[in-house]
Every structure is written in C-alpha cells, then in structure tokens.
Design a protein around this motif. Structure first.
Motif, PDB file in Angstrom:
ATOM      1  N   PHE A  13       0.835  -1.208   0.000  1.00 10.97           N
ATOM      2  CA  PHE A  13       0.000   0.000   0.000  1.00 10.97           C
ATOM      3  C   PHE A  13       0.868   1.256   0.000  1.00 10.97           C
ATOM      4  CE2 PHE A  13      -3.634  -2.509   2.042  1.00 10.97           C
ATOM      5  CZ  PHE A  13      -4.240  -2.685   0.818  1.00 10.97           C
ATOM      6  N   GLY A  16       2.075   1.973  -3.335  1.00 10.56           N
ATOM      7  CA  GLY A  16       1.056   2.544  -4.217  1.00 10.56           C
ATOM      8  C   GLY A  16       0.824   4.012  -3.935  1.00 10.56           C
ATOM      9  N   LEU A  17       0.983   4.379  -2.649  1.00  8.64           N
ATOM     10  CA  LEU A  17       0.623   5.733  -2.230  1.00  8.64           C
ATOM     11  C   LEU A  17       1.762   6.731  -2.428  1.00  8.64           C
ATOM     12  CD1 LEU A  17      -1.855   7.017  -0.974  1.00  8.64           C
ATOM     13  CD2 LEU A  17      -0.935   6.509   1.271  1.00  8.64           C
ATOM     14  N   THR A  18       2.994   6.255  -2.234  1.00  4.44           N
ATOM     15  CA  THR A  18       4.133   7.173  -2.203  1.00  4.44           C
ATOM     16  C   THR A  18       4.318   8.034  -3.456  1.00  4.44           C
ATOM     17  OG1 THR A  18       5.183   5.561  -0.766  1.00  4.44           O
ATOM     18  CG2 THR A  18       6.558   7.360  -1.570  1.00  4.44           C
ATOM     19  N   SER A  20       2.302   9.201  -5.691  1.00  2.09           N
ATOM     20  CA  SER A  20       1.308  10.271  -5.779  1.00  2.09           C
ATOM     21  C   SER A  20       1.555  11.348  -4.731  1.00  2.09           C
ATOM     22  CB  SER A  20      -0.103   9.715  -5.575  1.00  2.09           C
ATOM     23  OG  SER A  20      -0.549   9.124  -6.747  1.00  2.09           O
TER      24      SER A  20
ATOM     25  N   ALA B  91      -2.732   4.872  -5.723  1.00  5.24           N
ATOM     26  CA  ALA B  91      -2.841   5.646  -4.484  1.00  5.24           C
ATOM     27  C   ALA B  91      -4.266   5.594  -3.943  1.00  5.24           C
ATOM     28  CB  ALA B  91      -2.412   7.085  -4.732  1.00  5.24           C
ATOM     29  N   TYR B  93      -6.459   3.255  -4.408  1.00  2.99           N
ATOM     30  CA  TYR B  93      -6.714   1.919  -3.874  1.00  2.99           C
ATOM     31  C   TYR B  93      -6.089   1.777  -2.491  1.00  2.99           C
ATOM     32  CZ  TYR B  93      -6.856  -3.137  -3.495  1.00  2.99           C
ATOM     33  OH  TYR B  93      -7.076  -4.410  -3.062  1.00  2.99           O
ATOM     34  N   SER B  94      -4.856   2.274  -2.346  1.00  3.66           N
ATOM     35  CA  SER B  94      -4.192   2.193  -1.041  1.00  3.66           C
ATOM     36  C   SER B  94      -4.992   2.939   0.024  1.00  3.66           C
ATOM     37  CB  SER B  94      -2.783   2.788  -1.124  1.00  3.66           C
ATOM     38  OG  SER B  94      -2.011   2.078  -2.058  1.00  3.66           O
ATOM     39  N   LEU B  95      -5.472   4.136  -0.331  1.00  2.63           N
ATOM     40  CA  LEU B  95      -6.242   4.926   0.639  1.00  2.63           C
ATOM     41  C   LEU B  95      -7.570   4.246   0.964  1.00  2.63           C
ATOM     42  CD1 LEU B  95      -5.895   8.714  -0.279  1.00  2.63           C
ATOM     43  CD2 LEU B  95      -5.184   7.582   1.819  1.00  2.63           C
ATOM     44  N   ARG B  97      -8.163   0.991   1.046  1.00  2.00           N
ATOM     45  CA  ARG B  97      -8.038  -0.261   1.797  1.00  2.00           C
ATOM     46  C   ARG B  97      -7.182  -0.160   3.042  1.00  2.00           C
ATOM     47  NH1 ARG B  97     -11.891  -1.478  -0.485  1.00  2.00           N
ATOM     48  NH2 ARG B  97     -12.214  -3.142  -2.008  1.00  2.00           N
ATOM     49  N   TRP B  98      -6.386   0.854   3.104  1.00  3.63           N
ATOM     50  CA  TRP B  98      -5.401   0.934   4.183  1.00  3.63           C
ATOM     51  C   TRP B  98      -5.770   2.070   5.105  1.00  3.63           C
ATOM     52  CZ3 TRP B  98       0.156   3.191   3.707  1.00  3.63           C
ATOM     53  CH2 TRP B  98       0.886   2.870   4.855  1.00  3.63           C
ATOM     54  N   PHE B 100      -4.711   4.162   7.821  1.00  2.35           N
ATOM     55  CA  PHE B 100      -3.623   4.567   8.707  1.00  2.35           C
ATOM     56  C   PHE B 100      -4.009   5.889   9.334  1.00  2.35           C
ATOM     57  CE2 PHE B 100      -2.878   6.158   4.546  1.00  2.35           C
ATOM     58  CZ  PHE B 100      -2.279   7.388   4.673  1.00  2.35           C
ATOM     59  N   GLU B 162     -13.901   1.703  -2.696  1.00  2.00           N
ATOM     60  CA  GLU B 162     -14.512   1.367  -1.410  1.00  2.00           C
ATOM     61  C   GLU B 162     -15.801   0.592  -1.607  1.00  2.00           C
ATOM     62  OE1 GLU B 162     -14.625   5.124   0.553  1.00  2.00           O
ATOM     63  OE2 GLU B 162     -12.755   4.745   1.649  1.00  2.00           O
TER      64      GLU B 162
END
Lengths: 297, 275
Positions: A13, A16-18, A20, B91, B93-95, B97-98, B100, B162
């Motif tokens: 994850f 994937g995020l970094t 952007s 990004a 998808y990460s947000l 499912r993840w 934090f 989501e």
C-alpha cells in the motif's frame, strides 16, 4: 492471516501511495512555500535582485491593507460571492424540487440541465459576451422589440457585477441542482406520506418535512460554491476585464493584474497567500461540517 | 378516486412541460452561439432570424492557426489524463483499503489542493517554468494538469474502490495473488466504468482550462481556449470565427457528457467539480 502477509500488505500500500504523495507534495506544497517566500519580497522580474530582498518582509501585506484598490476588490468579491451563492442555491433548489419526480423523461432532461456546468468556462464567457453585446445580442433585440431597449449591461458600473453574477449562476446552477436533487432523493417517503394524509400544503411539506433532511447538504453546497466563487476568472476576463472602473475587479482578478500586467510579483504573491488562507479556512469549515462525507455518498 | 388520479396526472404533465420549457431556455444561449457559427459576419450584425447556413467560418479556422492549438489541447489533456491515472489509481486503492492514522489528513490535503485559487499556483509555476524552460510547452501544461487531476483521481477512485467488496480480493489473495495482483485481476476490472468516467472527467477538466494556458503559454503551445480569446484581441471582433471556435471546443465535452452521464454525475459529486 500471518503477520508477514500483513506487513507485506502495508508495504504494498505504501508503494502505491508514495509516488502520488511525492508528486502532490512537490507540486502543491512546493509552490505554496515558494509563494509564501516571494510574498515577503518586493520581487519584480525587471530587477532580479529583488528575489532575495527580505529587508521589509511585511511591506506587501501592509501595502495591500492600505490599498484602496485591494480593499475594493475584497468588497466586490464579497458582493459577487454573496449574490451568486444565494442565486445558485435558490435556483438549484427550485429546479430540484420541480425535477424530483420518478420519471424516465425527467431523467433524460436532467442530463441536459448539466450542460452549462461542463462547458469550457471560456465558451461560457463567449456565449454571454454575445448576449451582452447590444449589436448582436438576441436579448437586446428582444428587449428593443417589446419597447424596453437597454444599454450594454457590462459597460455600466451599476449593472456589470449583476451581469457577471447572472452568467455565473447560469454556469453553476447545475451543480447545486445535482447536489440538492441527490439529497432530496434520500428523504424517506413515510413522513412525507403521513404529512400528505394530514393535509399539509406544499409549502408546509417542504418547510417541515423535506428541509430538515436536506439542510446540511444545502450548507455544504453553499460553502463549495463560496470557495469556487473566489476563483471566478474567465467570465470577468472576457466580459468586463475588471471594469468599468474596478466595479467587477474581484480579488483574484486584482492579483492577476498586479502580477502579470504590472509585474508586481511579490505583491501578487502576498495577495494570493491571503486568498489561500481564506480558502483553507473555508475548506476546514466544510470538513468540520462533515462535508466530505456528505459529498462522498 | 378517479378525479384524484386525473389531477395527479395533470400535475405530472404540467411538471414535465414546464421542465422541458425551462431546459430549452437554459440551453438557448449555447444554441444561439452554435447557430451564429453558421452565419457570415454581415449576417450576424443583421436582424434576420432565418439565414442560409455557411461553413465559411469553419473553413477560415481550418486554414489558420486554430487546428494547431486544438491539437495542443488534445495532447496536453490526454497526457495529463493518462499520467494522473497511472499515478493516482494505485494511491486511491491504497487509501481505500489501508486505514492509517493520517489518512483523513491526506484526504483533506487533497481536497484543499482542488480548492486553492489557481493564481496561487501560477506565480510559482511561472517562475519555476521560466527557469526550467517549460514556459510555452505542451509538456509544461500537461504537468500542471496532472497535478490537479491527481487530486481528483484519488478522491473519486477511492469512492469507487470502497464500493468493491473485500471478499472478492481476499479470494484472489488466497489463490496466491499479491496485493497488486489481486487488484489488477479483481478490483480494477470491476471498477472499469468508474475508471472510464474518472478518465473522462480528468480530460474535460484539462480541456476546459483557460487560466493556466493563458499564463504559461505564448505562441508555440497555445491551447484552443486561449486561441478563442486571441480572436477577440488581435484580429478584431470576428464573431463568426469566435462562435465557430467556441462550438468546436465545446463539442468534445458535450459528446463525453452524454456518453457517460450517470458516472459523470457520481464523479462530479465525489470531486465537488471545479472548472
């Protein structure tokens, strides 16, 4: 699932995020910091040395607060924002109440009502320039034909701001319509039916039954439009160029003219910084009101 | 009872009729510009309602510099759309499912990026671009559009992801797919309509831009919206050409709008659309 898998998932994850976040940081935080710094200098491209002149860091802000033109632009901005938000909410609400019937035909029409919002803003500006230019305008001809000729609305200081507000309302009512319609469709049917059986009239039905369900959406939509109204540019650029005599020179336009026409880059940066601060406060208000959640659904 | 139903039907008919009339009135200004583009300049100044349509304005555009600016718009918008999807979809998808701790703050930051007045970005961008030689290039414009699309892609695609049940992905994981293998094989195919709508929304927003192109281009990378304004300033008021150019610039947007209207509505509501 095993611990190794969870850690691997987190890594995936993050991967994937970094990219952007890095691009966003570089392209939004970077300019914001740069803007803040240039706002503290008397930067002008004519004298490159001014870029590092921090001898009087607050001079731009002091100059802005004592500039009649800047204060006028804030007043014009507030007026334009107030007029457009009220007009757009009222028209959007009215249209939404009209279109809120289960019907295939109305669903097709709804897409048509979206058109002004998706049009390129410069095309919207051209469309209204045509309507506001007496020589070629069908509106002016129609008014002359029924015996009520009017002079150009955009060259008259008393009407120019209203002319802009009408064009802006035409462009953005689709947005308020869309949001209010979505909220209306979430209003439960039972209380409405119960109220109808009790014989309340349409106004009472709206005020006591529907409004409580949609008022939070109305507030969020108003804030969204309020923030967006600060950016108004193409309409003013094409229709009035800020005139006549500053009557339509909103803060955004004033900053644009100071920076790109007069080359006062430092001064323009300071004003843009003030605008960001205002937008940030309003965005924060939206998120406090649960705006992002409402918008999300 | 019968009278009741008849009254309800009359009410329905009245609503449909008034909605239709209102729609015609709302669209009339745009239609007026479109019909102007088929008139000669003399005809536009005249008072006749009926006219003999001509393609002269379009022909004049074709032989001028307008086609080049149209291509610049296409290039910058397409490049920015593809790049922002490649970066933004993982990004989002990460947000989605993840969970934090800072995810709400990241989301707010993305919202603020969309809300900030463009003037605040153009000043630093202009200075940096002058230094980097990116002024008046299609690449430079595409980079700006990418930045603003990225926020939109993350914001809208997150809501689409989501909505996809996790059980589907978990099944793929048990079959031995990694996180991104499961995403590519399961989640992304299910979200295709949302992805298409997001891509179109990105394209429209870049296509519609006027402000950045006005400031960051001069002559070599002029986009179509800026070209329209140039007809007003440098070549006198050629209303026929202005109307024709305006019609050409709005056509792709209209076509896309009707193609994906239901998803577009979701995208607009998720992104709180901006010009």
């Amino acid at each position: 699932m095993p611990v190794g898998w969870a850690a691997g998932q987190r890594r995936a994850f993050l991967l994937g995020l970094t990219p952007s976040l890095a691009v966003l940081a570089l392209m939004t935080l970077g300019p914001a910091i740069y803007l803040l710094i240039t706002g503290l200098t008397p930067l002008t491209p004519v004298h490159p040395a001014t870029a590092l002149d921090f001898s009087a860091p607050l001079q731009n802000y002091r100059a802005a607060l004592s500039s009649a033109e800047f204060l006028n632009s804030v007043r014009v901005q507030a007026e334009l924002s107030l007029i457009t938000v009220v007009l757009q909410l009222a028209a959007g609400l009215g249209l939404a109440l009209l279109l809120n019937l289960p019907s295939r035909f109305l669903e097709v029409l709804r897409t048509g009502f979206l058109v002004p919002m998706v049009l390129p803003p410069i095309v919207v500006a051209v469309i209204w320039k045509v309507l506001y230019t007496p020589d070629i305008s069908p509106m002016h001809r129609l008014l002359a034909w029924i015996g009520m000729p009017v002079h150009s609305l955009i060259t008259n200081a008393g009407t120019a701001l209203w002319a802009i507000a009408v064009a802006d309302t035409w462009e953005w009512v689709p947005f308020t319509l869309l949001m209010v319609l979505a909220a209306l469709q979430m209003v439960p049917k039972e209380p409405e039916e119960a109220a109808r059986i009790d014989g309340v009239n349409a106004l009472q039905l709206f005020w006591h039954v529907r409004l409580p369900y949609i008022q939070s959406t109305l507030v969020v939509v108003a804030l969204f439009r309020l923030i967006d109204s600060i950016k108004a540019f193409p309409l003013i650029y094409v229709l009035t160029d800020g005139g006549p005599g500053g009557a339509t020179e909103v803060t955004n336009y004033y900053a644009f003219v100071q920076t790109f026409n007069f080359s006062y880059w430092g001064y323009g940066s300071a004003i843009a910084t003030l605008m960001i601060a205002g937008v940030f406060l309003l965005s924060w208000a939206i998120s406090r009101l649960g705006g992002s959640r409402t918008i999300h659904e | 009872m019968n009278r009741h139903r008849r009254r309800a039907q009359a009410h329905r008919l009245a609503v449909h009729a008034s909605a239709f009339i209102l729609l015609v009135l709302v669209l009339a200004p745009a239609l007026w510009m479109a019909q102007m583009s088929f008139r000669t300049n003399d005809d536009i100044m005249g008072t006749a309602f009926l006219f003999a349509p001509t393609l002269d304005n379009y022909r004049a555009l074709w032989t001028g510099s307008f086609p080049a600016s149209f291509v610049h718009s296409l290039e910058a918008s397409a490049a920015a759309t593809v790049a922002s999807l490649l970066l933004g979809v993982p990004a989002a998808y990460s947000l989605a499912r993840w969970r934090f701790r800072a995810s709400a703050r990241v989301a707010l930051w993305i919202l603020v990026t969309r809300m900030a007045p463009p003037i605040a970005f153009t000043i630093p961008f202009f200075l940096a671009y002058s230094y980097l030689g990116l002024i008046d290039t299609v690449t430079g414009l595409a980079i700006v559009y990418l930045t603003f699309n990225l926020a939109l892609v993350i914001w809208t695609m997150r809501s689409f992801f989501e909505a996809v049940p996790r059980s589907l992905e978990e099944a793929a994981w048990i079959d031995g797919c990694g996180v991104w293998g499961g995403f590519l094989r399961v989640t992304l195919p299910v979200s295709m309509p949302g992805l298409a709508a997001t891509a179109i929304l990105c394209f429209i927003l870049s296509w519609n831009d006027f402000f950045f192109a006005l400031i960051l281009t001069r002559t070599r990378a002029t986009t179509a919206p800026v070209a329209i304004v140039n007809f007003m300033q440098y070549e006198g008021w050629e209303w026929g050409k202005i109307a024709a150019a305006g019609t050409l610039v709005m056509l792709p947007v209209l076509a896309f709008t009707f193609l994906v209207r239901s998803y577009l509505v979701r995208g607009i509501m998720a992104g709180g659309l901006k010009e």
